[in-house]
Motif scaffolding. Structure first.
Motif, short mmCIF file in Angstrom:
data_model
loop_
_atom_site.label_atom_id
_atom_site.label_comp_id
_atom_site.label_asym_id
_atom_site.label_seq_id
_atom_site.Cartn_x
_atom_site.Cartn_y
_atom_site.Cartn_z
N PHE A 143 2.17 -22.06 -7.58
CA PHE A 143 0.81 -21.74 -8.00
C PHE A 143 0.06 -23.01 -8.39
CE2 PHE A 143 -2.48 -20.04 -10.86
CZ PHE A 143 -3.00 -19.04 -10.06
N GLY A 144 0.76 -23.94 -9.04
CA GLY A 144 0.15 -25.21 -9.38
C GLY A 144 -0.28 -25.99 -8.15
N LEU A 145 0.54 -25.95 -7.12
CA LEU A 145 0.18 -26.63 -5.87
C LEU A 145 -1.02 -25.98 -5.20
CD1 LEU A 145 3.77 -27.28 -4.43
CD2 LEU A 145 2.24 -28.90 -5.58
N VAL A 146 -1.14 -24.66 -5.33
CA VAL A 146 -2.32 -23.96 -4.80
C VAL A 146 -3.57 -24.43 -5.53
CG1 VAL A 146 -3.47 -21.72 -4.61
CG2 VAL A 146 -1.05 -21.94 -4.00
N VAL A 147 -3.46 -24.56 -6.86
CA VAL A 147 -4.60 -25.02 -7.66
C VAL A 147 -5.06 -26.39 -7.19
CG1 VAL A 147 -5.33 -25.73 -9.97
CG2 VAL A 147 -3.94 -23.66 -9.68
N LEU A 148 -4.12 -27.26 -6.87
CA LEU A 148 -4.46 -28.61 -6.43
C LEU A 148 -5.13 -28.63 -5.05
CD1 LEU A 148 -1.26 -30.56 -7.55
CD2 LEU A 148 -3.53 -30.63 -8.61
N SER A 149 -4.97 -27.56 -4.29
CA SER A 149 -5.46 -27.56 -2.91
C SER A 149 -6.81 -26.86 -2.74
CB SER A 149 -4.43 -26.89 -2.00
OG SER A 149 -4.29 -25.51 -2.32
N VAL A 150 -7.35 -26.30 -3.80
CA VAL A 150 -8.62 -25.58 -3.68
C VAL A 150 -9.74 -26.39 -4.33
CG1 VAL A 150 -7.45 -23.34 -3.69
CG2 VAL A 150 -8.27 -24.32 -5.84
N PRO A 151 -11.01 -26.06 -4.03
CA PRO A 151 -12.13 -26.78 -4.64
C PRO A 151 -12.10 -26.67 -6.16
CG PRO A 151 -12.88 -25.46 -2.79
CD PRO A 151 -11.46 -25.07 -3.02
N ALA A 152 -12.64 -27.67 -6.82
CA ALA A 152 -12.63 -27.72 -8.28
C ALA A 152 -13.36 -26.53 -8.90
CB ALA A 152 -13.26 -29.02 -8.76
N THR A 153 -14.36 -26.01 -8.20
CA THR A 153 -15.12 -24.87 -8.73
C THR A 153 -14.26 -23.61 -8.83
OG1 THR A 153 -15.90 -24.44 -6.47
CG2 THR A 153 -17.35 -25.71 -7.93
N VAL A 154 -13.23 -23.53 -7.99
CA VAL A 154 -12.32 -22.39 -8.00
C VAL A 154 -11.08 -22.69 -8.81
CG1 VAL A 154 -10.96 -20.83 -6.55
CG2 VAL A 154 -13.17 -21.69 -5.74
N ALA A 155 -10.66 -23.94 -8.81
CA ALA A 155 -9.40 -24.33 -9.45
C ALA A 155 -9.36 -23.98 -10.93
CB ALA A 155 -9.17 -25.83 -9.25
N GLY A 156 -10.49 -24.16 -11.63
CA GLY A 156 -10.52 -23.87 -13.06
C GLY A 156 -10.17 -22.41 -13.35
N TYR A 157 -10.70 -21.51 -12.54
CA TYR A 157 -10.40 -20.09 -12.72
C TYR A 157 -8.93 -19.80 -12.45
CZ TYR A 157 -15.44 -19.33 -12.88
OH TYR A 157 -16.78 -19.36 -13.25
N LEU A 158 -8.37 -20.46 -11.44
CA LEU A 158 -6.95 -20.27 -11.14
C LEU A 158 -6.06 -20.80 -12.27
CD1 LEU A 158 -6.74 -21.14 -7.33
CD2 LEU A 158 -6.91 -18.90 -8.43
N VAL A 159 -6.48 -21.91 -12.87
CA VAL A 159 -5.73 -22.44 -14.01
C VAL A 159 -5.72 -21.43 -15.15
CG1 VAL A 159 -5.72 -24.20 -15.82
CG2 VAL A 159 -6.08 -24.87 -13.45
N ALA A 160 -6.86 -20.81 -15.41
CA ALA A 160 -6.94 -19.80 -16.46
C ALA A 160 -6.00 -18.64 -16.16
CB ALA A 160 -8.37 -19.30 -16.61
N ILE A 161 -5.95 -18.22 -14.90
CA ILE A 161 -5.04 -17.14 -14.51
C ILE A 161 -3.59 -17.58 -14.70
CG2 ILE A 161 -4.22 -15.80 -12.53
CD1 ILE A 161 -7.11 -15.83 -11.49
N GLY A 162 -3.30 -18.83 -14.34
CA GLY A 162 -1.94 -19.34 -14.53
C GLY A 162 -1.55 -19.36 -15.99
#
Length: 206
Positions: A143-162
């Motif tokens: 999941f962390g690697l997915v966060v690194l591969s998406v745009p920053a505008t989306v990554a923050g939301y994924l981090v919150a989900i993580g």
């Protein structure tokens, strides 16, 4: 009579109520507050961190690194050293970043190596929570690697989900009182929950 031995992997610092009968009400209240020190510490850390949060990507390490630490503690089966392992792991990441070394490849290697060792020594072949450690660590790493591969505008939301996902992971360990010290599971769970909710709120209002 010989007292029963502690079950393997049981944490050694449960925050039970203990015997408080006969104590003054104010002392009982103080003891109740004191037993929740991991929660107060987590709330303090979260408040300080959220006051100066950026895009949220700085929090990603908070659900990948602990999952790796949980895996290590399951393999060695030593809950007593939880806080030592946590401090050592965070210090290692700080040193690597200071030296401008990406910690992610090292974490990936550690997760795979620990999973192999745990299967060989049968610690990760135990039922329930032990058997979930390898898949859990690998899932958080992926999941962390997915966060690194998406745009920053989306990554923050994924981090919150993580973070929220790892809060649930912490809660499982806190309730079972196995593998990691219960005080750490409480601290980590509250920190992840507050940071996850706080990060989502901040991203939505920006």
């Amino acid at each position: 009579m010989i007292p029963p031995s502690r079950a393997p992997g049981a944490a050694t610092d449960p925050t039970g109520d203990g015997d408080v009968a006969g104590k003054p009400w104010w002392l009982r209240a103080a003891l109740a507050v004191g037993r929740r020190w991991p929660t107060w510490l987590a709330l303090t850390c979260a408040a300080i961190s959220l006051a100066d949060v950026g895009d949220g990507l700085e929090y990603m390490i908070l659900f990948v690194l602990p999952a790796t630490g949980y895996l290590f503690l399951a393999v060695v089966d030593r809950p007593r050293i939880t806080w030592v392992v946590a401090v050592a792991a965070m210090a290692t990441v700080v040193v690597l970043r200071t030296l401008d070394i990406d910690p992610w490849p090292a974490l990936a290697v550690v997760v795979v190596a620990l999973a192999a060792v745990g299967l060989l020594n049968d610690r990760l072949r135990r039922p329930r929570l032990y058997a979930l450690q390898s898949p859990g660590a690998l899932a958080f790493m992926a999941f962390g690697l997915v966060v690194l591969s998406v745009p920053a505008t989306v990554a923050g939301y994924l981090v919150a989900i993580g973070l929220l996902g790892h809060a649930a992971w912490d809660a499982m360990h806190w309730r079972a009182n196995k593998i990691v010290a219960r005080s750490f599971a409480e601290w980590c769970g509250v920190l992840d929950l507050v940071l996850g909710v706080g990060l989502l709120a901040l991203l939505l209002v920006r």
